[in-house]
Design a protein around this motif. Sequence first.
Motif, PDB file in Angstrom:
ATOM      1  N   SER A  11       0.853  -1.197   0.000  1.00  0.00           N
ATOM      2  CA  SER A  11       0.000   0.000   0.000  1.00  0.00           C
ATOM      3  C   SER A  11       0.884   1.241   0.000  1.00  0.00           C
ATOM      4  O   SER A  11       1.975   1.235   0.573  1.00  0.00           O
ATOM      5  N   GLN A  12       0.398   2.273  -0.643  1.00  0.00           N
ATOM      6  CA  GLN A  12       1.007   3.592  -0.477  1.00  0.00           C
ATOM      7  C   GLN A  12      -0.086   4.531   0.014  1.00  0.00           C
ATOM      8  O   GLN A  12      -1.131   4.668  -0.619  1.00  0.00           O
ATOM      9  N   VAL A  13       0.164   5.139   1.168  1.00  0.00           N
ATOM     10  CA  VAL A  13      -0.867   5.891   1.878  1.00  0.00           C
ATOM     11  C   VAL A  13      -0.420   7.338   2.033  1.00  0.00           C
ATOM     12  O   VAL A  13       0.731   7.613   2.405  1.00  0.00           O
ATOM     13  N   ASP A  14      -1.321   8.263   1.744  1.00  0.00           N
ATOM     14  CA  ASP A  14      -1.073   9.685   1.969  1.00  0.00           C
ATOM     15  C   ASP A  14      -1.596  10.033   3.361  1.00  0.00           C
ATOM     16  O   ASP A  14      -2.764   9.793   3.676  1.00  0.00           O
ATOM     17  N   VAL A  15      -0.739  10.601   4.207  1.00  0.00           N
ATOM     18  CA  VAL A  15      -1.050  10.805   5.621  1.00  0.00           C
ATOM     19  C   VAL A  15      -1.118  12.302   5.940  1.00  0.00           C
ATOM     20  O   VAL A  15      -0.365  13.096   5.388  1.00  0.00           O
ATOM     21  N   PRO A  18      -5.784  16.346   4.030  1.00  0.00           N
ATOM     22  CA  PRO A  18      -7.176  16.782   3.991  1.00  0.00           C
ATOM     23  C   PRO A  18      -7.803  16.675   2.603  1.00  0.00           C
ATOM     24  O   PRO A  18      -9.024  16.717   2.457  1.00  0.00           O
ATOM     25  N   GLY A  19      -6.973  16.540   1.564  1.00  0.00           N
ATOM     26  CA  GLY A  19      -7.453  16.364   0.198  1.00  0.00           C
ATOM     27  C   GLY A  19      -6.477  15.495  -0.563  1.00  0.00           C
ATOM     28  O   GLY A  19      -5.452  15.058  -0.029  1.00  0.00           O
ATOM     29  N   PRO A  20      -6.768  15.215  -1.838  1.00  0.00           N
ATOM     30  CA  PRO A  20      -5.883  14.357  -2.637  1.00  0.00           C
ATOM     31  C   PRO A  20      -4.461  14.908  -2.733  1.00  0.00           C
ATOM     32  O   PRO A  20      -4.255  16.090  -2.990  1.00  0.00           O
ATOM     33  N   LYS A  21      -3.475  14.044  -2.472  1.00  0.00           N
ATOM     34  CA  LYS A  21      -2.048  14.354  -2.628  1.00  0.00           C
ATOM     35  C   LYS A  21      -1.612  15.571  -1.801  1.00  0.00           C
ATOM     36  O   LYS A  21      -0.685  16.277  -2.169  1.00  0.00           O
ATOM     37  N   VAL A 245      -2.170  22.299  13.057  1.00  0.00           N
ATOM     38  CA  VAL A 245      -0.891  22.613  12.406  1.00  0.00           C
ATOM     39  C   VAL A 245      -1.023  22.373  10.910  1.00  0.00           C
ATOM     40  O   VAL A 245      -1.561  21.347  10.479  1.00  0.00           O
ATOM     41  N   GLN A 246      -0.506  23.298  10.118  1.00  0.00           N
ATOM     42  CA  GLN A 246      -0.339  23.073   8.685  1.00  0.00           C
ATOM     43  C   GLN A 246       1.144  22.889   8.398  1.00  0.00           C
ATOM     44  O   GLN A 246       1.978  23.614   8.942  1.00  0.00           O
ATOM     45  N   GLN A 247       1.459  21.903   7.562  1.00  0.00           N
ATOM     46  CA  GLN A 247       2.859  21.643   7.209  1.00  0.00           C
ATOM     47  C   GLN A 247       2.932  21.185   5.762  1.00  0.00           C
ATOM     48  O   GLN A 247       2.016  20.544   5.248  1.00  0.00           O
ATOM     49  N   GLY A 248       4.036  21.503   5.115  1.00  0.00           N
ATOM     50  CA  GLY A 248       4.255  21.080   3.732  1.00  0.00           C
ATOM     51  C   GLY A 248       3.955  22.141   2.704  1.00  0.00           C
ATOM     52  O   GLY A 248       4.054  21.888   1.495  1.00  0.00           O
ATOM     53  N   THR A 249       3.606  23.340   3.149  1.00  0.00           N
ATOM     54  CA  THR A 249       3.202  24.406   2.223  1.00  0.00           C
ATOM     55  C   THR A 249       4.288  24.721   1.209  1.00  0.00           C
ATOM     56  O   THR A 249       4.020  24.859   0.007  1.00  0.00           O
ATOM     57  N   VAL A 250       5.525  24.822   1.671  1.00  0.00           N
ATOM     58  CA  VAL A 250       6.638  25.189   0.781  1.00  0.00           C
ATOM     59  C   VAL A 250       6.870  24.111  -0.271  1.00  0.00           C
ATOM     60  O   VAL A 250       7.344  24.392  -1.368  1.00  0.00           O
ATOM     61  N   LEU A 251       6.498  22.877   0.040  1.00  0.00           N
ATOM     62  CA  LEU A 251       6.683  21.754  -0.881  1.00  0.00           C
ATOM     63  C   LEU A 251       5.456  21.511  -1.764  1.00  0.00           C
ATOM     64  O   LEU A 251       5.386  20.507  -2.467  1.00  0.00           O
ATOM     65  N   GLY A 252       4.494  22.411  -1.707  1.00  0.00           N
ATOM     66  CA  GLY A 252       3.297  22.266  -2.529  1.00  0.00           C
ATOM     67  C   GLY A 252       2.265  21.332  -1.931  1.00  0.00           C
ATOM     68  O   GLY A 252       1.340  20.908  -2.635  1.00  0.00           O
ATOM     69  N   ARG A 253       2.396  21.014  -0.655  1.00  0.00           N
ATOM     70  CA  ARG A 253       1.399  20.178   0.026  1.00  0.00           C
ATOM     71  C   ARG A 253       0.515  21.087   0.882  1.00  0.00           C
ATOM     72  O   ARG A 253       0.660  22.304   0.894  1.00  0.00           O
ATOM     73  N   GLY A 254      -0.382  20.474   1.622  1.00  0.00           N
ATOM     74  CA  GLY A 254      -1.216  21.225   2.556  1.00  0.00           C
ATOM     75  C   GLY A 254      -1.611  20.324   3.698  1.00  0.00           C
ATOM     76  O   GLY A 254      -2.781  20.229   4.052  1.00  0.00           O
ATOM     77  N   SER A 272      -5.888   9.822   6.698  1.00  0.00           N
ATOM     78  CA  SER A 272      -5.027   9.002   5.833  1.00  0.00           C
ATOM     79  C   SER A 272      -5.844   8.481   4.658  1.00  0.00           C
ATOM     80  O   SER A 272      -7.016   8.124   4.822  1.00  0.00           O
ATOM     81  N   ARG A 273      -5.214   8.421   3.491  1.00  0.00           N
ATOM     82  CA  ARG A 273      -5.889   7.985   2.265  1.00  0.00           C
ATOM     83  C   ARG A 273      -5.006   6.991   1.520  1.00  0.00           C
ATOM     84  O   ARG A 273      -3.843   7.298   1.228  1.00  0.00           O
ATOM     85  N   THR A 274      -5.542   5.809   1.203  1.00  0.00           N
ATOM     86  CA  THR A 274      -4.803   4.860   0.368  1.00  0.00           C
ATOM     87  C   THR A 274      -4.799   5.358  -1.069  1.00  0.00           C
ATOM     88  O   THR A 274      -5.853   5.596  -1.662  1.00  0.00           O
ATOM     89  N   VAL A 275      -3.596   5.516  -1.637  1.00  0.00           N
ATOM     90  CA  VAL A 275      -3.447   6.022  -3.002  1.00  0.00           C
ATOM     91  C   VAL A 275      -3.100   4.888  -3.972  1.00  0.00           C
ATOM     92  O   VAL A 275      -3.543   4.867  -5.118  1.00  0.00           O
TER      93      VAL A 275
END
Length: 282
Positions: A11-15, A18-21, A245-254, A272-275
Amino acid sequence: MPTVVNEYPFSQVDVFAPGPKAGNPVAVVHDADGLTTEQMQSFANWTNLSETTFLQKPTHPEADYRLRIFTPASELPFAGHPTLGSAHAWLDKGGQPRRDGELVQECEAGLVKIRRADTDLAFAAPPLVRSGGVEPAVLGQAIASLGIEAAEILGSNWVDNGPGWIGIRLESARKVLELQPDFALMGQLCVGVIGSYAPDGPADFGVRAFVPGFSVPEDPVTGSLNAGLAQWLLGEGVVDGDYTVQQGTVLGRGGLLTITVEDENIWVGGTSRTVVSGRVSL
């Protein structure tokens, strides 16, 4: 002799997504009891994600499963987003917890409680293995590598629950987002930086995590760091209860994390979302 190749559920999971990727992906290999440490480290290096995990049968009678966690460069005793992503993957593949609404993960750092709340999961922050003031020489190296002045820092502390985190607090999330670290100067340090958003911001705090020594210059969204920061901020009275907390903004995440204080525990949670779901040959 030809190399023996076995297939494993994968599995590859996005953790903290709040939205896709939007979050931090973790690669999860199921039923991995037959793999050697060398095979695990090699695959983690190949995936080149911040962490790759391997689910195994528990050895502790209270645990639901055992988890081994690897960066591209080394094994970790504990990490937050791999803990939640692996718990999600284990449940997704039909894992049945021993207790309603709660999982217990066995890892090198010990037993970690994980609770279920609707579609989200949250882990109980493990005890810090190191806290207190950061030695002047180490702090000086961290400050220099961040490209800031000592006067800009509101506070610093060891917030280490396994990876080796140093926590640094700046006056605003804007200053956190503006950082342009020198990773060569940072070396083997694991540095987490936090600053507050204005009341109308996307979260209460913004965080960035820098771990060049693990071959991950900046981690997109980091559960272990935020667990350690929460223990520090709550202990010093900087915060007095739940926050986001929000993290990943500089890397284009949210990535979005929730910090909840309840039942004498600090819970670090998110979606968490299974991708990707399939099989991997190792």
